[in-house]
Design a protein around this motif. Structure first.
Motif, PDB file in Angstrom:
ATOM      1  N   SER A  33      31.641  54.096  77.291  1.00 44.14           N
ATOM      2  CA  SER A  33      30.397  54.855  77.368  1.00 44.14           C
ATOM      3  C   SER A  33      29.691  54.778  76.023  1.00 44.14           C
ATOM      4  N   LYS A  34      28.403  55.126  76.026  1.00 43.09           N
ATOM      5  CA  LYS A  34      27.660  55.093  74.776  1.00 43.09           C
ATOM      6  C   LYS A  34      28.170  56.141  73.800  1.00 43.09           C
ATOM      7  N   TRP A  51      28.172  45.249  77.072  1.00 45.17           N
ATOM      8  CA  TRP A  51      27.232  45.793  78.042  1.00 45.17           C
ATOM      9  C   TRP A  51      26.277  44.746  78.559  1.00 45.17           C
ATOM     10  N   TYR A  54      27.952  42.876  81.276  1.00 52.14           N
ATOM     11  CA  TYR A  54      27.976  43.657  82.512  1.00 52.14           C
ATOM     12  C   TYR A  54      26.636  43.564  83.221  1.00 52.14           C
ATOM     13  N   GLU A  55      25.548  43.660  82.438  1.00 52.98           N
ATOM     14  CA  GLU A  55      24.226  43.577  83.050  1.00 52.98           C
ATOM     15  C   GLU A  55      23.987  42.205  83.667  1.00 52.98           C
ATOM     16  N   ASN A  58      25.069  41.720  87.110  1.00 51.58           N
ATOM     17  CA  ASN A  58      24.259  42.402  88.114  1.00 51.58           C
ATOM     18  C   ASN A  58      22.884  41.771  88.298  1.00 51.58           C
ATOM     19  N   LYS A 235      21.043  46.315  90.237  1.00 48.60           N
ATOM     20  CA  LYS A 235      22.079  47.349  90.313  1.00 48.60           C
ATOM     21  C   LYS A 235      22.687  47.672  88.949  1.00 48.60           C
ATOM     22  N   GLY A 236      22.183  47.071  87.889  1.00 47.73           N
ATOM     23  CA  GLY A 236      22.720  47.327  86.563  1.00 47.73           C
ATOM     24  C   GLY A 236      22.403  48.738  86.087  1.00 47.73           C
ATOM     25  N   SER A 237      23.156  49.190  85.097  1.00 49.91           N
ATOM     26  CA  SER A 237      23.021  50.559  84.610  1.00 49.91           C
ATOM     27  C   SER A 237      21.957  50.709  83.531  1.00 49.91           C
ATOM     28  N   ASN A 238      21.432  49.583  83.037  1.00 47.00           N
ATOM     29  CA  ASN A 238      20.479  49.658  81.933  1.00 47.00           C
ATOM     30  C   ASN A 238      19.285  48.754  82.213  1.00 47.00           C
ATOM     31  N   LYS A 244      11.322  51.049  84.593  1.00 49.50           N
ATOM     32  CA  LYS A 244      11.504  52.492  84.520  1.00 49.50           C
ATOM     33  C   LYS A 244      10.186  53.210  84.802  1.00 49.50           C
TER      34      LYS A 244
END
Length: 244
Positions: A33-34, A51, A54-55, A58, A235-238, A244
Protein backbone atom coordinates in the motif's frame (compact mmCIF):
# COMPACT_ATOMS: atom_id res chain seq x y z
CA UNK A 1 14.76 -6.60 -6.92
CA UNK A 2 13.29 -3.12 -6.72
CA UNK A 3 14.64 -2.70 -3.15
CA UNK A 4 17.85 -4.68 -3.41
CA UNK A 5 19.82 -1.55 -2.66
CA UNK A 6 18.40 -1.53 0.88
CA UNK A 7 20.37 -3.92 3.08
CA UNK A 8 19.07 -3.33 6.55
CA UNK A 9 15.49 -3.37 7.74
CA UNK A 10 13.93 0.04 7.92
CA UNK A 11 11.80 0.95 10.87
CA UNK A 12 9.75 4.03 10.30
CA UNK A 13 6.55 5.17 11.99
CA UNK A 14 3.94 7.12 10.08
CA UNK A 15 1.17 8.87 11.93
CA UNK A 16 -1.82 9.47 9.67
CA UNK A 17 -5.23 10.35 11.06
CA UNK A 18 -4.28 8.75 14.34
CA UNK A 19 -3.04 5.51 12.72
CA UNK A 20 0.54 4.33 12.98
CA UNK A 21 2.12 2.27 10.17
CA UNK A 22 5.23 0.18 10.82
CA UNK A 23 7.55 -0.80 8.01
CA UNK A 24 7.35 -4.62 7.75
CA UNK A 25 10.51 -6.67 8.13
CA UNK A 26 9.91 -8.44 4.81
CA UNK A 27 10.73 -6.34 1.71
CA UNK A 28 8.08 -8.26 -0.22
CA UNK A 29 5.44 -6.37 1.74
CA UNK A 30 6.85 -2.87 1.35
CA UNK A 31 4.74 -2.01 -1.72
CA UNK A 32 1.44 -3.48 -0.55
CA UNK A 33 0.00 0.00 0.00
CA UNK A 34 1.06 3.61 -0.35
CA UNK A 35 0.99 4.01 3.43
CA UNK A 36 3.37 1.09 3.96
CA UNK A 37 5.62 2.24 1.12
CA UNK A 38 5.81 5.69 2.71
CA UNK A 39 6.60 4.14 6.09
CA UNK A 40 9.47 2.23 4.45
CA UNK A 41 10.59 5.29 2.49
CA UNK A 42 10.33 3.44 -0.85
CA UNK A 43 7.47 5.33 -2.54
CA UNK A 44 9.43 6.13 -5.69
CA UNK A 45 10.82 2.61 -6.01
CA UNK A 46 7.32 1.11 -5.69
CA UNK A 47 5.95 3.55 -8.26
CA UNK A 48 8.69 2.78 -10.74
CA UNK A 49 9.16 -0.96 -10.40
CA UNK A 50 6.00 -2.44 -8.88
CA UNK A 51 2.84 -0.40 -9.18
CA UNK A 52 3.44 0.51 -12.83
CA UNK A 53 3.85 -3.20 -13.63
CA UNK A 54 0.54 -3.90 -11.93
CA UNK A 55 -1.11 -1.16 -13.96
CA UNK A 56 0.39 -2.52 -17.20
CA UNK A 57 -1.23 -5.89 -16.46
CA UNK A 58 -4.60 -4.12 -16.43
CA UNK A 59 -4.14 -2.35 -19.76
CA UNK A 60 -7.21 -2.23 -21.99
CA UNK A 61 -6.75 -4.06 -25.31
CA UNK A 62 -8.23 -1.96 -28.10
CA UNK A 63 -8.32 -3.44 -31.61
CA UNK A 64 -9.32 -1.41 -34.66
CA UNK A 65 -10.35 -3.24 -37.83
CA UNK A 66 -10.27 -0.76 -40.68
CA UNK A 67 -9.40 -0.02 -44.30
CA UNK A 68 -7.21 2.87 -45.33
CA UNK A 69 -9.53 4.82 -47.65
CA UNK A 70 -12.75 4.41 -45.67
CA UNK A 71 -13.98 7.92 -44.71
CA UNK A 72 -15.42 6.75 -41.38
CA UNK A 73 -12.20 4.91 -40.54
CA UNK A 74 -10.12 7.96 -41.33
CA UNK A 75 -12.35 10.15 -39.17
CA UNK A 76 -12.22 7.71 -36.26
CA UNK A 77 -8.45 7.23 -36.37
CA UNK A 78 -7.56 10.91 -36.76
CA UNK A 79 -9.85 12.05 -33.94
CA UNK A 80 -10.77 9.43 -31.34
CA UNK A 81 -7.78 7.10 -31.68
CA UNK A 82 -5.24 9.89 -32.04
CA UNK A 83 -6.60 11.67 -28.94
CA UNK A 84 -6.46 8.45 -26.93
CA UNK A 85 -2.90 7.82 -28.09
CA UNK A 86 -1.83 11.28 -26.99
CA UNK A 87 -3.49 11.21 -23.57
CA UNK A 88 -3.95 7.69 -22.15
CA UNK A 89 -1.44 5.44 -23.92
CA UNK A 90 -0.21 4.18 -20.52
CA UNK A 91 -3.43 2.20 -19.95
CA UNK A 92 -4.24 0.91 -23.45
CA UNK A 93 -2.72 -1.42 -26.03
CA UNK A 94 -3.80 -0.23 -29.49
CA UNK A 95 -3.84 -2.82 -32.27
CA UNK A 96 -4.49 -1.93 -35.91
CA UNK A 97 -5.81 -4.50 -38.39
CA UNK A 98 -5.74 -2.97 -41.91
CA UNK A 99 -8.02 -5.13 -44.02
CA UNK A 100 -11.67 -4.18 -43.38
CA UNK A 101 -14.19 -5.22 -46.03
CA UNK A 102 -11.60 -6.56 -48.44
CA UNK A 103 -11.69 -10.04 -49.98
CA UNK A 104 -8.82 -12.33 -50.88
CA UNK A 105 -8.33 -15.01 -53.51
CA UNK A 106 -5.45 -17.48 -53.49
CA UNK A 107 -3.66 -17.80 -56.84
CA UNK A 108 -2.00 -21.24 -57.02
CA UNK A 109 -0.01 -20.28 -60.10
CA UNK A 110 1.84 -17.60 -58.12
CA UNK A 111 1.31 -19.04 -54.63
CA UNK A 112 0.20 -15.56 -53.60
CA UNK A 113 -3.06 -14.00 -52.45
CA UNK A 114 -4.83 -11.41 -54.55
CA UNK A 115 -6.82 -8.80 -52.65
CA UNK A 116 -9.95 -6.93 -53.69
CA UNK A 117 -10.82 -3.84 -51.66
CA UNK A 118 -13.96 -1.81 -51.17
CA UNK A 119 -12.35 1.40 -52.43
CA UNK A 120 -10.27 -0.15 -55.18
CA UNK A 121 -6.65 -0.99 -55.83
CA UNK A 122 -5.36 2.19 -54.13
CA UNK A 123 -6.92 1.03 -50.87
CA UNK A 124 -5.40 -2.44 -51.22
CA UNK A 125 -2.01 -0.78 -51.65
CA UNK A 126 -2.63 1.48 -48.65
CA UNK A 127 -3.64 -1.52 -46.54
CA UNK A 128 -0.45 -3.29 -47.58
CA UNK A 129 1.70 -0.28 -46.69
CA UNK A 130 0.13 -0.11 -43.24
CA UNK A 131 0.61 -3.85 -42.85
CA UNK A 132 4.33 -3.61 -43.55
CA UNK A 133 4.78 -0.58 -41.29
CA UNK A 134 3.06 -2.43 -38.44
CA UNK A 135 5.40 -5.37 -38.97
CA UNK A 136 8.66 -3.43 -38.92
CA UNK A 137 7.56 -0.77 -36.44
CA UNK A 138 5.43 -2.65 -33.91
CA UNK A 139 5.32 -0.07 -31.10
CA UNK A 140 2.49 2.46 -31.04
CA UNK A 141 4.99 5.30 -30.72
CA UNK A 142 6.57 4.13 -33.98
CA UNK A 143 3.63 3.38 -36.27
CA UNK A 144 0.74 5.48 -34.97
CA UNK A 145 2.12 8.87 -36.08
CA UNK A 146 2.59 7.40 -39.56
CA UNK A 147 -0.92 5.96 -39.67
CA UNK A 148 -2.36 9.24 -38.39
CA UNK A 149 -0.46 11.16 -41.04
CA UNK A 150 -1.66 8.94 -43.88
CA UNK A 151 -5.27 8.91 -42.69
CA UNK A 152 -5.35 12.69 -42.28
CA UNK A 153 -3.73 13.53 -45.64
CA UNK A 154 -5.48 13.53 -49.02
CA UNK A 155 -3.67 12.60 -52.20
CA UNK A 156 -2.07 9.79 -54.14
CA UNK A 157 -1.35 6.86 -51.81
CA UNK A 158 2.31 6.49 -52.80
CA UNK A 159 3.02 10.21 -52.47
CA UNK A 160 1.24 10.50 -49.13
CA UNK A 161 2.97 7.41 -47.75
CA UNK A 162 6.39 8.72 -48.79
CA UNK A 163 5.76 12.09 -47.16
CA UNK A 164 4.40 10.55 -43.97
CA UNK A 165 7.33 8.14 -43.74
CA UNK A 166 9.74 11.08 -43.82
CA UNK A 167 7.79 12.85 -41.08
CA UNK A 168 7.60 9.69 -38.93
CA UNK A 169 11.19 8.43 -39.29
CA UNK A 170 10.01 5.37 -41.22
CA UNK A 171 12.42 3.74 -43.67
CA UNK A 172 10.17 3.80 -46.71
CA UNK A 173 12.59 1.79 -48.86
CA UNK A 174 12.14 -1.05 -46.41
CA UNK A 175 8.36 -0.66 -46.54
CA UNK A 176 8.31 -0.57 -50.35
CA UNK A 177 10.39 -3.75 -50.51
CA UNK A 178 7.92 -5.40 -48.12
CA UNK A 179 4.87 -4.41 -50.17
CA UNK A 180 6.36 -6.15 -53.23
CA UNK A 181 7.41 -9.29 -51.36
CA UNK A 182 5.90 -12.59 -50.31
CA UNK A 183 6.33 -11.40 -46.73
CA UNK A 184 3.96 -8.48 -47.28
CA UNK A 185 1.49 -10.76 -49.06
CA UNK A 186 1.53 -13.26 -46.19
CA UNK A 187 1.24 -10.53 -43.56
CA UNK A 188 -1.84 -9.14 -45.32
CA UNK A 189 -3.28 -12.65 -45.53
CA UNK A 190 -2.80 -12.92 -41.77
CA UNK A 191 -4.91 -9.82 -41.26
CA UNK A 192 -7.52 -11.26 -43.62
CA UNK A 193 -7.76 -14.40 -41.50
CA UNK A 194 -7.91 -12.36 -38.30
CA UNK A 195 -10.69 -10.15 -39.66
CA UNK A 196 -12.71 -13.01 -41.09
CA UNK A 197 -12.46 -14.87 -37.77
CA UNK A 198 -14.18 -12.13 -35.77
CA UNK A 199 -17.07 -13.22 -33.57
CA UNK A 200 -19.53 -11.74 -34.08
CA UNK A 201 -18.50 -11.27 -37.73
CA UNK A 202 -17.77 -7.64 -38.58
CA UNK A 203 -20.52 -5.85 -40.48
CA UNK A 204 -18.88 -2.49 -41.13
CA UNK A 205 -15.70 -0.51 -40.55
CA UNK A 206 -14.25 0.77 -38.39
CA UNK A 207 -15.00 -2.24 -36.19
CA UNK A 208 -13.81 -1.88 -32.61
CA UNK A 209 -13.19 -4.54 -29.99
CA UNK A 210 -12.34 -3.96 -26.34
CA UNK A 211 -10.53 -6.89 -24.75
CA UNK A 212 -11.68 -9.03 -27.66
CA UNK A 213 -15.37 -8.13 -27.34
CA UNK A 214 -17.67 -6.09 -29.57
CA UNK A 215 -21.19 -4.78 -29.14
CA UNK A 216 -23.17 -2.11 -30.98
CA UNK A 217 -23.27 0.01 -27.83
CA UNK A 218 -19.50 -0.30 -27.45
CA UNK A 219 -19.02 0.81 -31.05
CA UNK A 220 -21.23 3.86 -30.55
CA UNK A 221 -19.36 4.81 -27.39
CA UNK A 222 -15.99 4.37 -29.12
CA UNK A 223 -16.94 6.62 -32.01
CA UNK A 224 -18.34 9.27 -29.65
CA UNK A 225 -15.88 9.16 -26.73
CA UNK A 226 -13.14 6.54 -27.06
CA UNK A 227 -11.18 7.89 -24.09
CA UNK A 228 -14.26 7.57 -21.89
CA UNK A 229 -14.83 3.99 -23.07
CA UNK A 230 -11.22 2.98 -22.40
CA UNK A 231 -11.26 4.64 -18.98
CA UNK A 232 -14.48 2.82 -18.09
CA UNK A 233 -12.93 -0.48 -19.20
CA UNK A 234 -9.69 0.05 -17.27
CA UNK A 235 -9.52 -2.05 -14.08
CA UNK A 236 -6.28 -0.66 -12.66
CA UNK A 237 -6.19 1.03 -9.27
CA UNK A 238 -4.44 4.20 -10.44
CA UNK A 239 -6.11 5.59 -13.59
CA UNK A 240 -4.57 8.62 -15.31
CA UNK A 241 -5.91 12.09 -14.61
CA UNK A 242 -7.87 12.07 -17.91
CA UNK A 243 -10.03 9.26 -16.50
CA UNK A 244 -10.91 10.96 -13.22
Amino acid sequence: MYVSFIISTVLFLLVNDGLTFDCPNSPSQWCESKEIAQACDVIEQCKKYVWKVYEDDNRVNLSIYYETLCPDCRQFITTQVWNAYQSILDIVNITFVPYGNARELYRPETKLYQFYCQHGAEECYGNLIHTCVLNFYPKSEQHLPFIYCMESTDGDTETVATQCAQKSSIDYDQITACTHSRLGNQLQHGYAVQTDSLQPPHQYVPWVTINGEHTDDMEKQAEKDLIGLICKSYKGSNPPAQCK
